[in-house]
Write a protein that holds these residues in place. Structure first.
Motif, PDB file in Angstrom:
ATOM      1  N   UNK A  37      26.331  38.495 -27.788  1.00 56.44           N
ATOM      2  CA  UNK A  37      27.886  38.916 -29.365  1.00 56.44           C
ATOM      3  C   UNK A  37      28.349  39.681 -29.257  1.00 56.44           C
ATOM      4  N   UNK A  38      28.443  40.697 -29.274  1.00 58.08           N
ATOM      5  CA  UNK A  38      29.708  41.867 -29.500  1.00 58.08           C
ATOM      6  C   UNK A  38      30.196  41.843 -27.560  1.00 58.08           C
ATOM      7  N   UNK A  39      29.398  41.965 -26.977  1.00 61.55           N
ATOM      8  CA  UNK A  39      29.779  41.966 -25.479  1.00 61.55           C
ATOM      9  C   UNK A  39      30.784  40.946 -25.342  1.00 61.55           C
ATOM     10  N   UNK A  40      30.494  39.225 -25.665  1.00 63.91           N
ATOM     11  CA  UNK A  40      30.852  38.671 -24.788  1.00 63.91           C
ATOM     12  C   UNK A  40      32.550  38.355 -25.514  1.00 63.91           C
ATOM     13  N   UNK A  41      32.511  39.050 -27.590  1.00 64.81           N
ATOM     14  CA  UNK A  41      33.587  39.816 -27.830  1.00 64.81           C
ATOM     15  C   UNK A  41      34.573  40.774 -27.007  1.00 64.81           C
TER      16      UNK A  41
END
Length: 357
Positions: A37-41
């Motif tokens: 989720x952090x990577x995508x953001x």
């Protein structure tokens, strides 16, 4: 790439994504530990802003500087830590070998305090230097790593105290090497083994102490109690002062693992002053194996700090990053142990005679 995009920094990307600069760096280097989720953001913000790292933009430019800077530490500081000119010479020779292979220039910065942190950032922005190799103890200079990260300047850190702060690092396996030396002392029958040189904030201090504690905690009968001597420095004079203080005690250690060879040399000198036979009465181990170890009497058992290999690996990390190649984020190199004459059998344990009933 537009001028606006070129002016973006990793700090602005981090603020827009609501994460730390280190997290942005880890996303860009495909760190598998970053949550999906952090990577995508973060990737969405990078795409939206059109951010390109400074070193990527530099690789696209024909005028990029082909110069790597090696930041070490001024001689007085390295001497105080038991790291003399031999340390700096090996460091520079390793970096020079890599730069010569790829037609890169090399600049040495031995006096960090005189340069000032802003100077290192300015040299990159004015295209004098492309990236840096930071060698301990300069890795612990307050604000240096943070300044390089904020300006997205490629660098590799050799033995930083906190490798997680550095996108690229080269570490030595000090902990395992010290455990192997202390295990040999235990095998030789020593029951009072001490560690000398704890107290410094650099990685060598914590890792080498941890190796000693690993061996002591895993010792079979008779059980060992840790004996740790903290010192203000880890050079010859510190070992000499420590030896003079403890060798007059009735319960002195029978073996001492020192944090550096320089400190071990001081301990050995203090032992000779008191006419303590080595290794019959006292065994000593060191760490570095730069050359001093073989010149001592008796020849010093020690672990080899693979500084040449570390300097080569760190410089290659920076060079390959500048040239747009894939690089390993962290490299760990073993420290071969060399057993010489300074470690021998421990004196038999004196047991109290059983009283008649």
């Amino acid at each position: 790439m537009s001028d606006d995009h070129a002016k973006l920094t990793i700090r602005e990307v981090a603020e827009a994504a609501g994460v730390s600069r280190m997290t942005v760096t880890r996303v860009m280097r495909q760190d598998p530990l970053v949550a999906p989720k952090t990577r995508a953001a973060v990737e969405a913000v990078i795409k939206r802003l059109g951010y390109e790292p400074m070193h990527a933009a530099r690789n696209l430019s024909s005028s990029k500087p082909r110069v790597i800077g090696v930041v070490s530490q001024q001689s007085a500081a390295t001497e105080a830590m038991g790291l003399g000119n031999e340390y700096l010479n090996i460091l520079h020779l390793g970096a020079l070998q890599v730069c010569n292979e790829a037609n890169y220039g090399l600049i040495f910065f031995p006096a960090l305090a005189e340069e000032g942190i802003d100077t290192y950032v300015r040299r990159v922005k004015t295209r004098q230097v492309a990236g840096y190799v930071l060698a301990a103890p300069s890795t612990e200079t307050p604000g240096l790593v943070e300044a390089l990260l904020a300006s997205d300047i490629p660098f590799s850190a050799i033995n930083p105290a906190d490798p997680a702060r550095c996108p690229l690092s080269v570490l030595s396996n000090d902990r395992l090497a010290v455990r192997q030396i202390v295990d040999e002392m235990l095998r030789q029958g020593h029951c009072r083994i001490a560690f000398a040189g704890a107290g410094s904030h650099v990685r060598a201090s914590s890792e080498r102490l941890a190796g000693y504690l690993d061996a002591i905690s895993g010792a079979a009968e008779p059980r060992q109690e840790p004996i740790v001597y903290e010192t203000r420095g880890i050079a010859f004079g510190d070992g000499l002062a420590l030896g003079r203080r403890i060798f007059g005690q009735a319960d002195r250690p029978t073996a001492i693992q020192c944090i550096t060879d320089d400190m071990a040399a001081g301990v050995i000198a203090a032992a000779h002053e008191r006419r303590l036979l080595m290794p019959e009465v006292l065994s000593v181990g060191g760490f570095d194996n730069f050359g001093l170890a073989m010149r001592l009497y008796p020849a010093l058992s020690t672990a080899t700090l693979p500084l040449m290999d570390m300097a080569i690996a760190a410089t290659r990390q920076v060079r390959d990053t500048l040239d747009g190649r894939e690089v390993a984020a962290q490299i760990c190199i073993d420290c071969p142990v060399v057993l010489r004459d300074s470690i021998g059998p421990g004196a038999p344990v004196k047991r109290r005679a059983r009283q008649p009933v």
